[in-house]
Design a protein around this motif. Structure first.
Motif, PDB file in Angstrom:
ATOM      1  N   GLY A 255       0.782  -1.237   0.000  1.00 64.54           N
ATOM      2  CA  GLY A 255       0.000   0.000   0.000  1.00 64.54           C
ATOM      3  C   GLY A 255       0.815   1.290   0.000  1.00 64.54           C
ATOM      4  N   LEU A 256       2.078   1.189   0.443  1.00 60.73           N
ATOM      5  CA  LEU A 256       2.910   2.396   0.516  1.00 60.73           C
ATOM      6  C   LEU A 256       3.718   2.613  -0.774  1.00 60.73           C
ATOM      7  CD1 LEU A 256       3.320   4.407   2.816  1.00 60.73           C
ATOM      8  CD2 LEU A 256       5.279   3.048   3.585  1.00 60.73           C
ATOM      9  N   ILE A 257       3.674   1.611  -1.649  1.00 63.81           N
ATOM     10  CA  ILE A 257       4.540   1.676  -2.833  1.00 63.81           C
ATOM     11  C   ILE A 257       3.759   2.237  -4.009  1.00 63.81           C
ATOM     12  CG2 ILE A 257       6.132   0.390  -4.289  1.00 63.81           C
ATOM     13  CD1 ILE A 257       6.167  -1.832  -2.247  1.00 63.81           C
ATOM     14  N   THR A 258       4.167   3.401  -4.452  1.00 62.33           N
ATOM     15  CA  THR A 258       3.580   3.982  -5.661  1.00 62.33           C
ATOM     16  C   THR A 258       4.623   4.877  -6.309  1.00 62.33           C
ATOM     17  OG1 THR A 258       1.708   5.220  -6.575  1.00 62.33           O
ATOM     18  CG2 THR A 258       2.470   5.904  -4.381  1.00 62.33           C
ATOM     19  N   SER A 259       4.564   4.990  -7.612  1.00 59.06           N
ATOM     20  CA  SER A 259       5.486   5.773  -8.456  1.00 59.06           C
ATOM     21  C   SER A 259       6.782   5.020  -8.771  1.00 59.06           C
ATOM     22  CB  SER A 259       5.851   7.136  -7.854  1.00 59.06           C
ATOM     23  OG  SER A 259       6.909   7.006  -6.908  1.00 59.06           O
ATOM     24  N   SER A 260       7.033   3.920  -8.065  1.00 59.34           N
ATOM     25  CA  SER A 260       8.337   3.254  -8.205  1.00 59.34           C
ATOM     26  C   SER A 260       8.338   2.242  -9.345  1.00 59.34           C
ATOM     27  CB  SER A 260       8.699   2.467  -6.939  1.00 59.34           C
ATOM     28  OG  SER A 260       8.055   2.960  -5.819  1.00 59.34           O
ATOM     29  N   THR A 261       9.561   1.877  -9.718  1.00 57.27           N
ATOM     30  CA  THR A 261       9.744   0.780 -10.671  1.00 57.27           C
ATOM     31  C   THR A 261      10.381  -0.386  -9.937  1.00 57.27           C
ATOM     32  OG1 THR A 261      10.084   2.290 -12.511  1.00 57.27           O
ATOM     33  CG2 THR A 261      10.934   0.054 -12.787  1.00 57.27           C
ATOM     34  N   VAL A 262       9.777  -1.553 -10.044  1.00 51.01           N
ATOM     35  CA  VAL A 262      10.414  -2.763  -9.513  1.00 51.01           C
ATOM     36  C   VAL A 262      11.186  -3.384 -10.675  1.00 51.01           C
ATOM     37  CG1 VAL A 262      10.035  -5.053  -8.543  1.00 51.01           C
ATOM     38  CG2 VAL A 262       8.606  -3.136  -7.803  1.00 51.01           C
ATOM     39  N   ILE A 263      12.500  -3.392 -10.544  1.00 53.35           N
ATOM     40  CA  ILE A 263      13.334  -3.997 -11.593  1.00 53.35           C
ATOM     41  C   ILE A 263      13.476  -5.472 -11.275  1.00 53.35           C
ATOM     42  CG2 ILE A 263      15.613  -4.006 -12.672  1.00 53.35           C
ATOM     43  CD1 ILE A 263      15.906  -1.069 -11.864  1.00 53.35           C
ATOM     44  N   ALA A 264      13.093  -6.306 -12.230  1.00 57.87           N
ATOM     45  CA  ALA A 264      13.109  -7.754 -11.991  1.00 57.87           C
ATOM     46  C   ALA A 264      13.948  -8.411 -13.087  1.00 57.87           C
ATOM     47  CB  ALA A 264      11.678  -8.284 -11.995  1.00 57.87           C
ATOM     48  N   ASP A 265      15.266  -8.279 -12.946  1.00 64.03           N
ATOM     49  CA  ASP A 265      16.142  -8.727 -14.035  1.00 64.03           C
ATOM     50  C   ASP A 265      17.414  -9.412 -13.543  1.00 64.03           C
ATOM     51  OD1 ASP A 265      17.636  -6.630 -13.010  1.00 64.03           O
ATOM     52  OD2 ASP A 265      18.313  -5.971 -14.992  1.00 64.03           O
ATOM     53  N   GLY A 266      17.470  -9.804 -12.253  1.00 61.72           N
ATOM     54  CA  GLY A 266      18.689 -10.454 -11.754  1.00 61.72           C
ATOM     55  C   GLY A 266      19.919  -9.568 -11.866  1.00 61.72           C
ATOM     56  N   ALA A 267      19.710  -8.255 -11.818  1.00 63.22           N
ATOM     57  CA  ALA A 267      20.791  -7.244 -11.918  1.00 63.22           C
ATOM     58  C   ALA A 267      21.436  -7.182 -13.294  1.00 63.22           C
ATOM     59  CB  ALA A 267      21.866  -7.442 -10.837  1.00 63.22           C
ATOM     60  N   ALA A 268      20.735  -7.704 -14.301  1.00 62.57           N
ATOM     61  CA  ALA A 268      21.330  -7.748 -15.650  1.00 62.57           C
ATOM     62  C   ALA A 268      21.670  -6.363 -16.193  1.00 62.57           C
ATOM     63  CB  ALA A 268      20.378  -8.468 -16.609  1.00 62.57           C
ATOM     64  N   TRP A 269      20.844  -5.374 -15.873  1.00 64.08           N
ATOM     65  CA  TRP A 269      21.085  -4.070 -16.511  1.00 64.08           C
ATOM     66  C   TRP A 269      22.370  -3.419 -16.006  1.00 64.08           C
ATOM     67  CZ3 TRP A 269      21.483   0.996 -14.810  1.00 64.08           C
ATOM     68  CH2 TRP A 269      21.112   1.257 -13.491  1.00 64.08           C
ATOM     69  N   LEU A 270      22.835  -3.877 -14.817  1.00 59.06           N
ATOM     70  CA  LEU A 270      24.065  -3.300 -14.271  1.00 59.06           C
ATOM     71  C   LEU A 270      25.321  -3.908 -14.909  1.00 59.06           C
ATOM     72  CD1 LEU A 270      23.081  -3.274 -10.505  1.00 59.06           C
ATOM     73  CD2 LEU A 270      23.538  -1.267 -11.922  1.00 59.06           C
ATOM     74  N   ALA A 271      25.159  -5.094 -15.474  1.00 57.77           N
ATOM     75  CA  ALA A 271      26.327  -5.796 -16.004  1.00 57.77           C
ATOM     76  C   ALA A 271      26.667  -5.282 -17.411  1.00 57.77           C
ATOM     77  CB  ALA A 271      26.040  -7.291 -16.050  1.00 57.77           C
ATOM     78  N   ASP A 272      27.950  -5.147 -17.711  1.00 63.04           N
ATOM     79  CA  ASP A 272      28.303  -4.709 -19.067  1.00 63.04           C
ATOM     80  C   ASP A 272      29.094  -5.771 -19.822  1.00 63.04           C
ATOM     81  OD1 ASP A 272      30.828  -4.646 -18.018  1.00 63.04           O
ATOM     82  OD2 ASP A 272      31.101  -2.481 -18.218  1.00 63.04           O
ATOM     83  N   GLY A 273      29.173  -6.969 -19.268  1.00 63.63           N
ATOM     84  CA  GLY A 273      29.851  -8.070 -19.976  1.00 63.63           C
ATOM     85  C   GLY A 273      31.327  -8.169 -19.653  1.00 63.63           C
ATOM     86  N   SER A 274      31.848  -7.164 -18.928  1.00 62.75           N
ATOM     87  CA  SER A 274      33.290  -7.182 -18.656  1.00 62.75           C
ATOM     88  C   SER A 274      33.600  -7.808 -17.296  1.00 62.75           C
ATOM     89  CB  SER A 274      33.839  -5.749 -18.692  1.00 62.75           C
ATOM     90  OG  SER A 274      33.365  -5.041 -17.563  1.00 62.75           O
ATOM     91  N   GLU A 275      32.580  -8.203 -16.551  1.00 63.61           N
ATOM     92  CA  GLU A 275      32.772  -8.583 -15.153  1.00 63.61           C
ATOM     93  C   GLU A 275      33.712  -9.785 -14.987  1.00 63.61           C
ATOM     94  OE1 GLU A 275      29.695  -8.000 -16.469  1.00 63.61           O
ATOM     95  OE2 GLU A 275      29.334  -6.073 -15.523  1.00 63.61           O
ATOM     96  N   GLU A 276      33.439 -10.850 -15.779  1.00 66.75           N
ATOM     97  CA  GLU A 276      34.248 -12.072 -15.613  1.00 66.75           C
ATOM     98  C   GLU A 276      35.710 -11.789 -15.926  1.00 66.75           C
ATOM     99  OE1 GLU A 276      32.935 -15.736 -17.451  1.00 66.75           O
ATOM    100  OE2 GLU A 276      30.861 -15.247 -16.908  1.00 66.75           O
TER     101      GLU A 276
END
Ligand code: NAP
Ligand code: COA
Length: 289
Positions: A255-276
């Motif tokens: 009930g308190l959550i409004t205007s927000s985005t819940v990102i449900a991607d396993g943190a994929a958007w933060l990764a740029d492929g160079s991590e390993e």
């Protein structure tokens, strides 16, 4: 029978309840894009928890089949309605069907969307406009009609299904990234202006979700293994996971959550492929110390 272009949708073989089975019992959800993919499963999970649904899209035959499949699996009513979200008159008629059928709307899921891979340099005027019209204007149109006709006087919850493409920018996805970015900011304005009327407005931003048209269209030749490796949790999401996130968000627990985005991607958007590679370089460097 399934057409080769669009496989028939299937419900889950079994379902383990984490929440009370009746947690949204008696409610009604209007779900655009509910005839297929992620939004079909959102409809299924809502119906398994007692919520009646209207599923909307352009292909009436597929919607009818999907509605029957959903009702057969859950025992809850689902009404298929033909609507092109780009056309306000069709949206008004579709929302009227929902109100005539059920007399209420508690939840709106804006899931209708279009996508294809295309570089900016070969994108036509109409290609860019088409995706903006389905995703952004479609979300605006359906939200406006549901608000005017019902939420303004009764409150409700809107979940706009977005994506993570625009957070870093994604090649071949300028049209969709632009459309989803606009939806995310529309969400904030809706939450601000409609909060006093008891309307909560949220985005759910999935990453790659298995067994969907989105991944079939957009993998661009990448194997499932390639896709999984690029995700920090090393797997794609499931349609069920997105459905259950939406379930939580439409309950009073959120009930308190409004205007927000819940990102449900396993943190994929933060990764740029160079991590390993960087981790490997670090280990080599440390081993020489
Ligand atoms: P999908 O099965 O193709 O779902 C899209 C739905 O939108 C279809 O049911 C389609 O039905 C409907 N639609 C398209 N244009 C429409 C229009 N003009 N008017 C009304 N309905 C329209 O794809 P999906 O992969 O499950 O995607 C569902 C949502 O999740 C989309 O918002 C997508 O952007 C988002 N998403 C998906 C992924 C993923 O990995 N799959 C990742 C991030 C975000 P008709 O053809 O019958 O109109
Ligand atoms: N690459 C480049 N341009 C493309 C394209 C592609 N793969 N697919 C369509 N377009 C262009 C068309 O050429 C047309 O532009 P033009 O008139 O300049 O030639 C424009 O986009 C509209 O195409 P059209 O097929 O008339 O649109 P539509 O309204 O019938 O369908 C789409 C909309 C194109 C988004 C269609 O793919 C669709 O219905 N998608 C829904 C399902 C979906 O995308 N699911 C995944 C969600 S993540």
């Amino acid at each position: 029978m399934a057409s080769s272009e669009f496989p028939d949708e299937k419900c889950m073989d079994s379902y383990n309840y984490s929440f009370d089975k009746n947690i949204i019992g008696g409610k009604v959800a209007f779900i655009t894009g509910g005839g297929s993919g992620i939004c079909f499963t959102i409809a299924e999970i809502f119906m398994r928890h007692g919520c009646r649904t209207v599923i909307g899209g352009r292909k009436l035959d597929r919607l009818k089949k999907s509605a029957k499949t959903l009702t057969d699996a859950t025992g809850v009513k689902c009404v298929p309605v033909q609507v092109d979200v780009r056309k306000p008159a069709e949206v008004i008629a579709a929302v009227d069907v929902c109100l005539q059928e059920f007399g209420r709307i508690d939840i709106l899921i804006n899931g209708a969307a279009g996508n294809f891979l295309c570089p900016l340099e070969s994108m036509s005027f109409n290609a860019f406009r088409t995706v903006m019209e389905i995703d952004t204007l479609g979300t605006y149109n359906v939200s406006k009609v549901v608000y005017d006709k019902y939420f303004k006087s009764h409150g409700g919850v809107i979940i706009n299904i977005t994506a993570t493409l625009h957070y870093r920018g994604t090649i071949l996805q300028a049209h969709v990234g632009s459309a989803k970015a606009a939806i995310e900011y529309l969400t904030r304005h809706q939450a601000l202006e409609w909060g006093p009327q008891g309307v909560r407005v949220l985005c759910v931003a999935p990453g790659a979700i298995g067994d969907t048209e989105g991944v079939r269209r957009l993998s661009g030749g990448a194997t499932q293994e390639d896709i999984n490796r690029a995700i920090p949790i090393r797997r794609m999401g499931t349609r069920q996971e997105i459905g259950e996130i939406c379930l939580f968000l439409v309950t009073d627990m959120a009930g308190l959550i409004t205007s927000s985005t819940v990102i449900a991607d396993g943190a994929a958007w933060l990764a740029d492929g160079s991590e390993e590679k960087r981790m490997e370089m670090y280990r080599k460097f440390m081993s020489r110390m």
